[in-house]
Design an enzyme around this catalytic site. Structure first.
Site, PDB file in Angstrom:
ATOM      1  N   TYR A 144       0.855  -1.184   0.000  1.00 28.39           N
ATOM      2  CA  TYR A 144       0.000   0.000   0.000  1.00 28.39           C
ATOM      3  C   TYR A 144       0.893   1.237   0.000  1.00 28.39           C
ATOM      4  CZ  TYR A 144      -3.480   3.426   1.556  1.00 28.39           C
ATOM      5  OH  TYR A 144      -4.311   4.525   1.659  1.00 28.39           O
ATOM      6  N   ASP A 239       9.350   2.666  -0.170  1.00 30.59           N
ATOM      7  CA  ASP A 239       8.304   3.325   0.594  1.00 30.59           C
ATOM      8  C   ASP A 239       8.527   2.971   2.060  1.00 30.59           C
ATOM      9  OD1 ASP A 239       6.090   4.185   1.928  1.00 30.59           O
ATOM     10  OD2 ASP A 239       4.623   3.331   0.541  1.00 30.59           O
ATOM     11  N   LYS A 267       4.454   9.016   8.926  1.00 27.91           N
ATOM     12  CA  LYS A 267       4.218   8.418  10.239  1.00 27.91           C
ATOM     13  C   LYS A 267       5.199   8.933  11.306  1.00 27.91           C
ATOM     14  CE  LYS A 267       1.280   5.028   8.345  1.00 27.91           C
ATOM     15  NZ  LYS A 267       1.237   4.126   7.236  1.00 27.91           N
TER      16      LYS A 267
HETATM   17  C1  LIG Z   1       0.564   4.626   5.855  1.00 27.84           C
HETATM   18  C2  LIG Z   1       1.285   4.343   4.588  1.00 27.84           C
HETATM   19  C3  LIG Z   1       1.156   5.145   3.454  1.00 27.84           C
HETATM   20  C4  LIG Z   1       0.137   6.258   3.350  1.00 27.84           C
HETATM   21  O1  LIG Z   1       0.375   7.272   4.238  1.00 27.84           O
HETATM   22  P1  LIG Z   1      -0.860   8.279   4.606  1.00 27.84           P
HETATM   23  O2  LIG Z   1      -0.222   9.286   5.496  1.00 27.84           O
HETATM   24  O3  LIG Z   1      -1.905   7.437   5.242  1.00 27.84           O
HETATM   25  O4  LIG Z   1      -1.323   8.864   3.308  1.00 27.84           O
HETATM   26  C5  LIG Z   1       1.952   4.884   2.366  1.00 27.84           C
HETATM   27  N1  LIG Z   1       2.832   3.873   2.384  1.00 27.84           N
HETATM   28  C6  LIG Z   1       2.983   3.064   3.445  1.00 27.84           C
HETATM   29  C7  LIG Z   1       3.982   1.972   3.410  1.00 27.84           C
HETATM   30  C8  LIG Z   1       2.199   3.258   4.578  1.00 27.84           C
HETATM   31  O5  LIG Z   1       2.321   2.424   5.616  1.00 27.84           O
END
Ligand SMILES: *Cc1c(COP(=O)(O)O)cnc(C)c1O
Length: 420
Positions: A144, A239, A267
């Site tokens: 994701y 990511d 995060k």
């Molecule tokens: C949480 C997450 C996202 C998206 O971040 P948001 O701040 O919710 O838009 C993208 N990539 C990874 C791996 C994530 O865990």
């Protein structure tokens, strides 16, 4: 457990907000029941509006490495409140946060701050297209990268929890720019590059997957991605929105000794406030406006409150290098002896209990889990004041605030489930 206030709020919420929540997995659709409306948090615990107390293993889905309300972060936010909440002009703090990120993350030479992980990933793949002059993005089934149009192809997290096909509302022309491949299978990556290598701008991957439950990279997988992308002139994007500053100060790339071309963060770098970033090679990042032609902007980007919280968080991490050993020990204790019928995947302080015999190496494996057993397990824990992520397809997070007593209580609650 009395949840009358949560029930009343959820009824009202459903009338004013789609599904009653502002992000899908919060709604408990994967496990049933009433989502708890949270009033406040303290350390590793939070309290709902009916005053039930829980040991929190969501940690706001990753940001809360030191639990709720760490003093360093609160002090930083309080101090900056005196100065103003937003200026729309550069501030010294943004330089400081950029420097802290560059000092910590091995591959990042320049960085741009944005407001969410979604924005970071969207901007990174756009930059990769602009830099290479190519249109295609390779991603992996179950990963994701936020709700970016072209990345909502075989996506994990809420998309997997709700068993949705690829999202309605994404034009085919967008999803056609994405090639989704099974995770941990280098042969497939190799063969797609043999066919279309000169059209592929980037490969984006969660170096340790958290959004299909926790799935570690197979030995050699990340190394292989590095080699193949280099060979074909495509960019490798890690990511690390979830793994950055969680698996190590320098993220998964430090843990696995691999330098991607671009990295996305989010995060933890906001200390619980909305902030994210993308960064990497200076020659690539220099293509971002205003120094280059790839446009990306944000009214609240570099917001003083969020940046101050981020600085406090990253400084606290720098000052407490023992944090990662503590997280490793605590999470290892939590996951040491999964009862019969479950297996555990864990990397550092990310883990998932899968209801199946395993192994879980990719999204197809994860989808073989018994999600109705997971739902029972989730509610069993919730009744015992343990709040796990309400989906089989999410990772739990342990924070440095989780005490040995928290872990003991949780291990006992897990054990009780198996002997039911
Ligand atoms: C949480 C997450 C996202 C998206 O971040 P948001 O701040 O919710 O838009 C993208 N990539 C990874 C791996 C994530 O865990």
């Amino acid at each position: 457990m009395n949840v009358a206030q949560s029930e009343a709020l959820f009824d009202r919420a459903k009338r004013v907000t789609p599904g009653g929540v502002n992000s899908p997995v919060r709604a408990f659709r994967g496990v049933g029941g009433t989502p708890r409306f949270i009033l406040r948090g303290e350390g590793s615990h939070f309290f709902d509006v009916d005053n039930n107390e829980y040991i929190d293993y969501i940690g706001s889905w990753g940001p809360l490495l030191f639990g709720h309300r760490p003093k360093a972060v609160l002090d930083a936010i309080t101090a900056v409140l005196e100065l103003g909440t937003s200026f729309g002009a550069p501030t010294g703090r943004e330089v400081e946060l950029a420097q802290l990120i560059i000092d910590a993350v091995p591959s990042i030479e320049m960085v741009r701050l944005v407001n969410s992980g979604t924005e970071a990933c969207m901007s990174a793949i756009r930059l990769a297209r602009g830099f290479t002059g190519r249109d295609l993005t390779v991603k992996f089934d179950g990963c994701y990268h936020g709700h970016v149009d072209s990345l909502l192809v075989k996506a994990g997290s809420g998309v997997a929890t709700l068993s949705l096909p690829d999202s309605v509302g994404v034009p085919k022309a967008f999803s056609d720019t994405t090639i989704a491949l099974p995770l941990n299978d280098l042969d497939v990556v190799e063969s797609i590059f043999k066919q279309r290598g000169n059209q592929i701008a980037s490969v984006i991957v969660e170096p340790v997957v958290g959004n299909m439950g926790c799935i570690p990279p197979a030995p050699g997988f990340l190394e292989g991605l590095r080699r193949i992308t280099e060979q074909y002139g495509a960019l490798l994007i890690f990511d690390e929105v979830m793994t950055g500053f969680r698996l190590a100060r320098g993220g998964a790339q430090q843990m696995f000794h691999i330098k991607p071309d671009l990295t996305t963060l989010g995060k933890i770098i906001g200390g619980g406030l909305p902030i994210a970033a993308y960064g990497g090679r200076a020659d690539v990042m220099s293509k971002v406006a205003p120094s280059g032609p790839v446009y990306q902007a944000g009214t609240l980007s570099g917001n003083p409150l969020a940046v101050s919280a981020g600085i406090a968080m990253l400084r606290h991490i720098e000052d407490h290098p023992e944090t990662y050993d503590i997280l490793e020990q605590r999470t290892a204790a939590l996951t040491a002896n999964p009862p019969a019928g479950m297996i555990v995947n864990r990397v550092g302080s990310m883990a998932t209990f899968f209801f199946q015999a395993g192994p879980v190496r990719n999204a197809d494996d994860a989808r073989r889990s018994d999600t109705s057993m997971f739902a029972k397990f989730f509610h069993h824990l919730l009744e015992r004041n343990v709040y796990f992520p309400p989906s089989q397809y999410e990772a739990l997070f342990v924070s440095a605030a989780h005490s040995a007593a928290d872990i003991d209580h949780t291990v006992q609650a897990i054990r009780d489930f198996s002997i039911q």
